[in-house]
Scaffold this motif. Sequence first.
Motif, mmCIF file in Angstrom:
data_model
loop_
_atom_site.group_PDB
_atom_site.id
_atom_site.type_symbol
_atom_site.label_atom_id
_atom_site.label_comp_id
_atom_site.label_asym_id
_atom_site.label_seq_id
_atom_site.Cartn_x
_atom_site.Cartn_y
_atom_site.Cartn_z
ATOM 1 N N ASP A 101 0.959 -1.615 -0.238
ATOM 2 C CA ASP A 101 -0.119 0.148 -0.219
ATOM 3 C C ASP A 101 0.705 1.226 0.106
ATOM 4 O OD1 ASP A 101 -1.656 -1.575 0.446
ATOM 5 O OD2 ASP A 101 -2.295 -1.618 1.981
ATOM 6 N N HIS A 102 0.131 2.467 -0.092
ATOM 7 C CA HIS A 102 1.153 3.226 -0.589
ATOM 8 C C HIS A 102 0.224 4.927 -0.157
ATOM 9 C CE1 HIS A 102 3.477 1.070 -3.298
ATOM 10 N NE2 HIS A 102 4.214 1.979 -3.285
ATOM 11 N N LEU A 103 1.275 5.937 0.585
ATOM 12 C CA LEU A 103 -0.162 7.215 0.683
ATOM 13 C C LEU A 103 0.690 7.454 -0.378
ATOM 14 C CD1 LEU A 103 1.276 7.328 4.263
ATOM 15 C CD2 LEU A 103 -1.352 7.045 2.642
ATOM 16 N N ASP A 157 -4.240 7.484 -0.848
ATOM 17 C CA ASP A 157 -3.482 6.067 -0.216
ATOM 18 C C ASP A 157 -4.596 5.240 -1.221
ATOM 19 O OD1 ASP A 157 -6.479 5.530 0.526
ATOM 20 O OD2 ASP A 157 -5.718 4.555 2.884
ATOM 21 N N THR A 158 -3.459 4.651 -1.049
ATOM 22 C CA THR A 158 -4.135 3.038 -3.102
ATOM 23 C C THR A 158 -3.374 2.074 -2.243
ATOM 24 O OG1 THR A 158 -3.765 2.413 -4.979
ATOM 25 C CG2 THR A 158 -1.521 3.456 -3.928
ATOM 26 N N ASP A 159 -3.943 0.610 -2.793
ATOM 27 C CA ASP A 159 -3.960 -0.143 -1.104
ATOM 28 C C ASP A 159 -3.909 -1.406 -2.778
ATOM 29 O OD1 ASP A 159 -6.511 -1.092 -2.600
ATOM 30 O OD2 ASP A 159 -7.290 -0.362 -0.458
ATOM 31 N N HIS A 160 -3.046 -2.279 -2.644
ATOM 32 C CA HIS A 160 -2.914 -3.288 -3.155
ATOM 33 C C HIS A 160 -3.996 -4.058 -3.924
ATOM 34 C CE1 HIS A 160 -3.014 -5.165 0.391
ATOM 35 N NE2 HIS A 160 -3.595 -6.468 0.027
ATOM 36 N N GLU A 161 -5.311 -4.051 -3.218
ATOM 37 C CA GLU A 161 -6.288 -4.532 -3.584
ATOM 38 C C GLU A 161 -7.027 -3.553 -4.775
ATOM 39 O OE1 GLU A 161 -8.632 -5.728 -0.140
ATOM 40 O OE2 GLU A 161 -7.191 -7.084 -0.255
ATOM 41 N N GLY A 162 -6.666 -2.634 -4.994
ATOM 42 C CA GLY A 162 -7.006 -2.354 -6.485
ATOM 43 C C GLY A 162 -8.212 -0.676 -5.724
ATOM 44 N N SER A 163 -7.716 -0.011 -5.081
ATOM 45 C CA SER A 163 -8.887 1.437 -4.912
ATOM 46 C C SER A 163 -7.447 2.128 -4.446
ATOM 47 C CB SER A 163 -9.800 0.628 -3.611
ATOM 48 O OG SER A 163 -8.789 0.389 -2.323
ATOM 49 N N MET A 164 -8.732 3.299 -4.365
ATOM 50 C CA MET A 164 -7.980 4.642 -4.421
ATOM 51 C C MET A 164 -9.005 4.891 -3.677
ATOM 52 S SD MET A 164 -4.855 6.650 -4.389
ATOM 53 C CE MET A 164 -4.415 6.518 -5.906
ATOM 54 N N SER A 165 -8.220 6.475 -2.071
ATOM 55 C CA SER A 165 -9.009 6.863 -1.747
ATOM 56 C C SER A 165 -8.236 8.088 -0.823
ATOM 57 C CB SER A 165 -9.415 5.913 -0.108
ATOM 58 O OG SER A 165 -10.087 6.454 1.252
ATOM 59 N N PHE A 166 -8.905 9.256 -0.930
ATOM 60 C CA PHE A 166 -9.066 10.270 -0.321
ATOM 61 C C PHE A 166 -9.304 10.396 1.225
ATOM 62 C CE2 PHE A 166 -7.633 10.568 -4.832
ATOM 63 C CZ PHE A 166 -6.799 11.127 -4.885
ATOM 64 N N THR A 167 -10.155 9.800 1.198
ATOM 65 C CA THR A 167 -9.718 9.968 3.232
ATOM 66 C C THR A 167 -9.007 8.656 3.909
ATOM 67 O OG1 THR A 167 -11.076 8.164 3.113
ATOM 68 C CG2 THR A 167 -11.941 10.519 2.438
ATOM 69 N N PRO A 168 -7.262 9.454 4.283
ATOM 70 C CA PRO A 168 -6.331 8.259 4.508
ATOM 71 C C PRO A 168 -7.179 8.042 6.086
ATOM 72 C CG PRO A 168 -5.220 10.581 4.159
ATOM 73 C CD PRO A 168 -6.791 10.050 3.473
ATOM 74 N N GLY A 169 -6.985 7.218 6.682
ATOM 75 C CA GLY A 169 -6.877 6.746 8.089
ATOM 76 C C GLY A 169 -8.652 7.765 8.097
#
Length: 329
Positions: free
Chosen positions: A261-263, A274-286
Amino acid sequence: MAQSAEPEIPEWPPVPVLGRPTEEDFARMRGERVPRKPRGPWPRWAVAGVALTVVAVLGQAVVYAVFDKPDVDSSVPVEEVEVDWAGIDEFRDPGPAYLENESFPAPVSEPVSEPVSEPVDERDADCLPPKRRPVVAAPAKRTTRLVDHQWRRIERWLAANAPKTRATLAGPATPKRIAAAEANMGLRFPDDLKASLLRHDGSVTSRKAWGFGILGGELLPVAGMASNWKTLCEIDTMNYDDRFDWWDGRMIPFAASLGGDHLVIDSVVGDVGDTDHEGSMSFTPGGREIRSYLELLRLTADALEKGGQVGYWKPTVVKGELEWDVIVD
């Protein structure tokens, strides 16, 4: 006494309906030969019709003489061929049996050359930036002061509470190295990220402790940002033109976890995701919005000093090493 007018007496005998016969008519009745009157000239339309008919006939004759003439050499005698019909009773369809006994060459199909099309690169256009020369640009001084202030808060707390993690903070990156990464990625780093790199070029994992991280991800050096960006661009081969896709080339990966996963920072908007290895992007990390990298540093310093959280991430210390735990209510 006036005399009355005498009534008109009709002509007698009356004139026949077809008219009175002429001397020529009486002569024909007597069987005498009456000379014919000379005919007048033909009307113009008749003359034109005759002329057109003559031209058409002559043209057809020329065509037949030049093009339709049979190509036969009369000097060569025609040989008559006699056919022996004695052994032929009737015309028969040879059928499949005849075909099986005969060997016919297999039809040869000539290779068809299909047009070769150039492969189309469907990757995100942001992952294929044009080559350009690195340009060194210093961040704004006010931004540098604000970033340094938050780092001093973090450094003091780590030195007092998690010295092993404090030792993993790397030294400053050079402006040329930052400019080279920007050129290779085709992006411009926000001033707050650039000022942070000029203080700490990420963190370095040692045998004693994992590198300093935020929200479960270790800070990457400039070279690590460029290499991770390239790898993510190579993995994501489809372009959906949406920043909520699993990956977009305009993102700057600044921290990574062991799980892949990456910030990231959106280089256009400037907010943190944050983007995770399962294939999603979010702009609400935490579970919360973070509008800039500077705000992330401030939230981290507040959580360290006050024992708070950044979203559902809570910092804890285990044997002099900083860890981040997920707290779910």
